[in-house]
Write an enzyme that holds these catalytic residues in place. Structure first.
Site, mmCIF file in Angstrom:
data_model
loop_
_atom_site.group_PDB
_atom_site.id
_atom_site.type_symbol
_atom_site.label_atom_id
_atom_site.label_comp_id
_atom_site.label_asym_id
_atom_site.label_seq_id
_atom_site.Cartn_x
_atom_site.Cartn_y
_atom_site.Cartn_z
ATOM 1 C CB VAL A 21 1.512 -0.066 4.810
ATOM 2 C CG1 VAL A 21 0.164 -0.462 5.382
ATOM 3 C CG2 VAL A 21 2.196 0.937 5.709
ATOM 4 C CB ALA A 53 9.398 7.390 8.417
ATOM 5 C CG LEU A 57 -2.052 -0.968 1.255
ATOM 6 C CD1 LEU A 57 -2.704 -0.978 2.620
ATOM 7 C CD2 LEU A 57 -3.068 -0.616 0.193
ATOM 8 C CG ASP A 110 6.538 11.615 10.867
ATOM 9 O OD1 ASP A 110 6.803 12.729 10.342
ATOM 10 O OD2 ASP A 110 6.685 10.536 10.270
ATOM 11 N N GLY A 158 8.306 1.754 7.919
ATOM 12 C CA GLY A 158 8.273 0.429 7.316
ATOM 13 C C GLY A 158 7.305 0.408 6.153
ATOM 14 C CE LYS A 163 2.944 1.790 9.034
ATOM 15 N NZ LYS A 163 2.932 3.214 9.281
#
Ligand SMILES: *[C@@H]1O[C@H](CO)[C@@H](O)[C@H](O)[C@H]1NC(C)=O
Ligand SMILES: *[C@@H]1O[C@H](CO)[C@@H](O)[C@H](O)[C@H]1NC(C)=O
Ligand SMILES: *[C@@H]1O[C@H](CO)[C@@H](O)[C@H](O)[C@H]1NC(C)=O
Ligand SMILES: *[C@@H]1O[C@H](CO)[C@@H](O)[C@H](O)[C@H]1NC(C)=O
Ligand SMILES: *[C@@H]1O[C@H](CO)[C@@H](O)[C@H](O)[C@H]1NC(C)=O
Ligand SMILES: *[C@@H]1O[C@H](CO)[C@@H](O)[C@H](O)[C@H]1NC(C)=O
Ligand SMILES: *[C@@H]1O[C@H](CO)[C@@H](O)[C@H](O)[C@H]1NC(C)=O
Length: 831
Positions: free
Chosen positions: A549, A545, A541, A659, A547, A565
């Protein structure tokens, strides 16, 4: 035979257009080279044959379709995280062997067994199943051996070449649903939409040449013999035309003999982009583009790689009206175009129910008027009408009333008096009476009609007689309540205390029994389970940052998708740390946060399982081609503020997101913003701050100044990032692209300059809705400026921000953010 005549006319055609299309010419005369695929090469499931630049791949792609993985022989963009397929082998429709394999469903017919192989022989390209049985081959006439090599070209054309370099067969000659630059569409070739994004059998929409060279979009379902045109180029007064698509995204129709351009169809812009045009499963013909030099993968962005430049028809809801049945939406629902895309909705007193054929069908939440003696509509006092503006279900009327005296009230009265009348449509002195089921529903400001739906006055869904859904549950609740009300107060108190005690004990037991995590909220999954759910981590998908998905379906609940994820940068802090963080995340429950469903921490694997969000990220929505409405943007800003307030102040353990950016805010099916990736910062803090320091220049981005100093990190870093995101929401401009386009000024600088000069309207140029609401725009800008104050203590808390956005607290004049002390700011400011 068919293919040889085709080759002939094709080469003729090439001669004609040769001067205009040098790229096509050079592609056809390429000889076998080092890059080519040589005879006897085989392709197995997990390999691809790539084009020289790596732009296109040819091979098997596994596609998650109806919760099952299908193997499709295809050409796609490997750099695109969605691996968008631009061509696929249509096995059933075109294979000579098609009839031999009587397959139960069309669905299966386009999927090849997962261990099929493709082999290049001197007679062409052949696909074998696991038993070595030939299932598909090209060219269709493979009685002569002339293939020398094959090549996946950088145009997206997969070609078979003979020894002179001539194309014996090419994928461009068998169009599926996607049109690529360099490709030419000549009669009788056509494009047909697939059934859905992931089901590759033929859908109901077609883009084809009419015999008179009008180029037309048709609704032509497999089940129907007739087809309904819903858009056309009106080029029928010319003969012998071609549809051409060139590298700068221009699509036009030109005469084959003179080369004269007759009509521009779609207009892309420039050669800086990659283009593709596709007739999509929803019936729209869309032109997509992607910036060539941008290889970055948008995080969790469902449509971030491609953006829509243009589409036909402009409003499909108004374009198709079927004499019988429906094209876009099912019975009793209506079609509405939102951000250029059609959507099917149920009127608010209807509910959608199981739909096949992709068409959403609605059913009233009340018994249907029956015309029976004991029907509720017989007693006129009990009948009411629900009114809907700009809504119509054309053509399904059984009676039409006209007259000078006809107005809305009279229309309603006529329907009331007629027990057959379920819905009356009133408009411009005319009244139409309709019965269920209603078809061709549409809602649009241009529909100058009012729908009057007959309903029982006594309230909806009370009268269980109508076989309507949850009547039973309701009556249970009613029963319990009436028993409670009927018994004495004392008894009630005792009952309630007992209930609470039981609940308390039960709840505590549960908490004590589970080792670390509350079993009621999140589940543990084994790595194998998640590997199965995502079928080996096939459908990506996005990559963020933290990993990658993947989309998947859990065995325990096959009714919905999940996003898995895989954290690849987790600092090896050990099991306990990870579990603690996961349990903190698992305890968050808020409508503006993405729910964590489960996790896995087997050996070195660290995975998190989340709800899947249908509408991608805010980044895609905000910076896409069609600007979301101002009111929608205001709601989104407020939702994010509420989610952050919850994380900072309302959940049991304070969570600093660290983030906040549009890529980390996802949108659910109702476009409610849902914050993702919260609670991960602690796990990844070391990695994260390193990335921050190296990856960012000056004040660009969402990071508060204290990230770059030796200051402590508080919730105010999120407030800062929120401020930047709020400016982006207001202006529909990405701060990152803004910084790339402008050397001296950042989005923040620009916004503050416009604000301080009293020119807030400049921030929402070309946005009429926002301009009409300029007071509110200004208020939002002021809130944003408060959030981006350099001094964290000046920034308001998220709670205060929420209150300001809600209008509960007034917004005072913000001071200058003083971020301009950084090196990126030197010029252009006089205050
Ligand atoms: C295939 O091509 C050969 C040679 O050109 C020709 O003789 C034969 O009739 C063709 N077969 C079909 C089925 O088109
Ligand atoms: C391909 O395989 C066939 C049969 O196995 C063999 O005769 C032929 O020489 C091979 N061709 C090449 C180019 O290796
Ligand atoms: C591809 O599959 C084969 C067996 O089917 C296996 O041996 C090989 O390791 C796989 N390659 C990759 C890159 O996964
Ligand atoms: C391709 O190869 C053939 C034979 O080797 C040669 O005659 C021809 O000129 C080549 N064509 C191109 C375009 O290089
Ligand atoms: C199909 O894909 C497009 C983008 O490629 C997306 O906008 C759309 O929502 C998808 N449709 C479904 C039903 O998943
Ligand atoms: C594509 O076509 C347009 C319009 O005919 C023309 O202006 C443009 O230069 C063409 N671009 C390329 C790359 O051929
Ligand atoms: C709605 O009506 C206006 C004015 O007549 C027209 O310009 C516009 O194109 C119409 N919109 C649609 C989608 O038909």
């Amino acid at each position: 035979m068919a293919s040889s005549t085709f080759l002939h006319s094709y080469s003729l055609l090439l001669l004609i257009i040769l001067p205009f299309l040098p790229s096509v010419f050079s592609a056809t005369s390429s000889n076998c080279s080092a890059n080519s695929i040589h005879l006897n090469s085989t392709l197995v499931t997990n390999h691809t044959w790539n084009s020289p630049s790596g732009l296109f791949a040819f091979g098997f792609q596994n596609v998650l379709s109806n919760k099952e993985f299908m193997s499709v022989l295809a050409v796609w963009f490997p750099k695109d995280p969605h691996r968008t397929i631009v061509w696929y082998a249509k096995y059933k429709q075109t294979s000579d062997l098609g009839t031999m394999h009587a397959v139960s469903s069309m669905q299966k017919s386009l999927a090849f067994p997962s261990d099929s192989t493709v082999k290049l022989t001197n007679k062409g390209i052949v696909l074998y199943d696991q038993n070595g049985q030939e299932m598909w081959h090209r060219p269709k006439n493979n009685s002569i051996a002339l293939v020398r090599c094959a090549s996946m070209l950088d145009s997206g054309n997969f070609v078979l070449l003979d020894e002179t370099g001539k194309h014996v067969w090419e994928s461009f000659e068998e169009p599926t649903d996607t049109f690529l630059p360099g490709q030419i569409l000549a009669k009788p070739k056509s494009f047909r939409a697939r059934h859905s994004n992931t089901s590759f059998y033929d859908g109901s929409f077609e883009l084809a040449w009419q015999s008179d060279y009008n180029f037309v979009l048709y609704y032509s379902p497999q089940s129907s013999v007739t087809r309904e045109a819903y858009w056309a180029t009106q080029t029928n007064s010319y003969d012998e035309s071609l549809l051409v698509f060139n590298e700068s995204g221009h699509m036009y129709i030109k005469r084959s003999n003179t080369g004269k351009v007759i009509r521009e169809v779609l207009y892309g812009g420039s050669e800086e982009f990659l283009y593709m045009a596709r007739i999509d499963p929803d019936g729209l013909f869309r032109l997509y583009r992607h910036r060539k030099d941008d290889d970055t993968i948008a995080d969790s962005c469902s449509s971030g790689w491609w953006s829509v430049v243009d589409r036909y028809p402009k409003d499909i809801c108004l374009s198709i009206t079927m004499q019988t049945g429906n094209a876009i939406c099912g019975y009793n629902s209506y079609c509405i175009t939102i951000n250029g895309n059609p959507s099917c909705e149920c009127p608010d007193i209807f509910s959608s129910f199981d739909h096949d054929n992709n068409l959403k069908t609605c059913r009233p939440d009340f018994p249907l008027p029956s015309c029976n003696k004991d029907g509720w509509e017989q007693n006129k006092d009990l009948v009411d009408f629900k009114e809907y503006q700009n809504l119509d279900w054309p053509l399904s009327d059984y009676d039409k009333l006209v007259g000078t005296a006809m107005d809305k009230d009279m229309c309603r009265q006529k329907c009331l008096e007629d027990c057959f009348c379920a819905v009356a449509i009133y408009g411009e002195g005319q009244c139409w009476k309709k019965k269920y089921p209603l078809s061709n529903g549409r809602k649009h400001p241009n529909v100058t009609r009012i729908a009057l739906v007959k309903i029982p006055k006594t309230g909806l869904n009370k009268d269980g007689t109508g076989s309507l859904g949850n009547g039973r549950e309701q009556s249970t609740i009613v029963l319990v309540i009436s028993i409670l009300l009927g018994s004495s107060v004392f008894l009630n108190v005792i009952l309630l205390v007992a209930l609470f005690a039981a609940f308390y004990i039960f709840y505590h037991k549960k908490l004590l029994n589970s080792p670390n995590l509350s079993a009621a909220t999140i589940r543990y999954y084994t790595y194998k389970e998640l590997e199965e759910a995502t079928t080996g981590f096939k459908q990506m998908l996005g990559r963020g940052a933290f990993g990658t998905v993947y989309k998947g379906v859990l065995k325990s609940d096959t009714s919905r998708y999940v996003a898995v994820k895989r954290l690849d940068k987790v600092v090896q802090e050990g099991e306990k740390e990870f579990k603690t963080e996961v349990s903190v995340i698992g305890q968050t429950h808020h409508r503006n946060l993405v729910r964590l469903l489960g996790y896995c921490d087997e050996e070195e694997h660290r995975l998190l399982v989340y709800e899947y969000m249908n509408n991608g990220s805010l980044a895609c929505f905000l910076f896409g081609i069609s600007r979301p409405h101002w009111n929608q943007r205001v709601q989104i800003a407020l939702g994010i503020a509420r989610g952050l307030t919850y994380l900072h102040e309302e959940c049991s353990t304070q969570i600093i997101h660290c983030d906040i950016k549009p890529q980390n805010i996802l949108l659910d099916e109702l476009f409610t913003p849902r914050i993702a990736d919260f609670g991960l910062a602690k796990l990844l803090l070391a990695e994260q701050s390193k990335a921050t320091k190296t990856g960012l220049r000056g004040t660009v981005g969402y990071f508060a100044p204290e990230w770059f100093r030796k200051a402590s990190i508080t919730t105010k870093v999120d407030v800062y990032s929120f401020g930047v995101v709020l400016l982006e929401i207001i202006c529909c401009k990405s701060s990152v692209s803004f910084a790339m386009a402008s050397e001296e000024e950042t989005l923040i600088d620009w916004a503050y300059r416009c604000y301080s000069q009293g020119k807030v309207a400049k921030l929402v140029e070309n946005d009429e809705e926002a301009k009409k609401d300029i007071k509110r725009v200004e208020k939002h800008v002021m809130v944003a400026i408060w959030c981006i104050q350099e001094d964290p203590s000046l920034r308001p808390s998220m709670k205060k921000v929420t209150q300001m956005l809600e209008g509960v607290t007034t917004v005072s004049l913000p001071p200058r953010p003083a971020i301009f002390s950084s090196s990126s700011f030197e010029t252009s400011f006089t205050l």
